[in-house]
Design a protein around this motif. Sequence first.
Motif, PDB file in Angstrom:
ATOM      1  N   ARG A   1      42.627  10.143   1.414  1.00  0.00           N
ATOM      2  CA  ARG A   1      42.629  11.405   2.161  1.00  0.00           C
ATOM      3  C   ARG A   1      42.868  12.584   1.230  1.00  0.00           C
ATOM      4  O   ARG A   1      42.186  13.628   1.336  1.00  0.00           O
ATOM      5  CB  ARG A   1      43.706  11.359   3.246  1.00  0.00           C
TER       6      ARG A   1
ATOM      7  N   ASP B   1      49.868  14.248  -2.068  1.00  0.00           N
ATOM      8  CA  ASP B   1      49.143  15.491  -1.805  1.00  0.00           C
ATOM      9  C   ASP B   1      49.373  16.521  -2.911  1.00  0.00           C
ATOM     10  O   ASP B   1      48.434  17.216  -3.331  1.00  0.00           O
ATOM     11  CB  ASP B   1      49.570  16.075  -0.456  1.00  0.00           C
TER      12      ASP B   1
ATOM     13  N   ARG C   1      39.955  15.546   0.685  1.00  0.00           N
ATOM     14  CA  ARG C   1      40.167  16.939   1.095  1.00  0.00           C
ATOM     15  C   ARG C   1      39.703  17.918   0.020  1.00  0.00           C
ATOM     16  O   ARG C   1      39.228  19.012   0.333  1.00  0.00           O
ATOM     17  CB  ARG C   1      41.654  17.159   1.404  1.00  0.00           C
TER      18      ARG C   1
END
Length: 251
Positions: free
Chosen positions: A124, A71, A128
Amino acid sequence: MTLLDGKNAIVYGAAGRIGTAVATAFAGEGARVFLAGRTRARLEEVAARIREDGGRAETAVVDALDERAVDEHAAAVAAEGGIDVSVNLIPHGDVQGTPLVDMALADYERPVVTAVRTQFLTARAAARHMIARRSGAILFFGGAAEPLREFEVGGLQVAFHAVEAMRRQLAAELGPHGIRTVTLRTGGIPETLPEDFAGRAELTENIAGKTMLGRAATLADVGAVAAFVASDRAASMTAATVNISCGALVD
């Protein structure tokens, strides 16, 4: 104008043979490539070759099994102008050559867990950031296939099928946001076989012998097709598997 001019592309597993081929092809088509992997020295070697050829490449040590690391890296790339393309080419750690009845549970489930976890986290993270831009391409590699009679591949096929299920669901959920998901599928790439693998010549011949073109797909083939699929020229292509098997696989 080149296919990926002005685009930012993350390549996970970029120091591997397939990852290097894809990253090099992306850079050759104008993309700024962000090479992610666990071994900085190998990533820097790939980046240096790309730069020598006039391309743009950045490197980062990222463990794709680590949610926070994935992330944070995606956020850093997004801050450099957004994420246009993400492709995960991380090895699954599969054990081959052992019959399922003789295989340890840990060896069987490792490729499944690795593939599902890393593919989910990297897709993911990219999605995003792509949602706000209403565009992007997330590429997968492998594809579902029939059981192999000649070779014992452990949990690898299970991993591929699981990732394909994920890719299809992502296509459905991300499509309304303009994000595409596509799998690249080959019938085997002899160039990826270890040089010291005892059965290399036999397996190479087996792979080529099953094709309709009389040859197996090359790393250059994979890179070229990946660059096209990632580009705006493939803007109508999603929820799809691209067959680059030289006819070994029949749709």
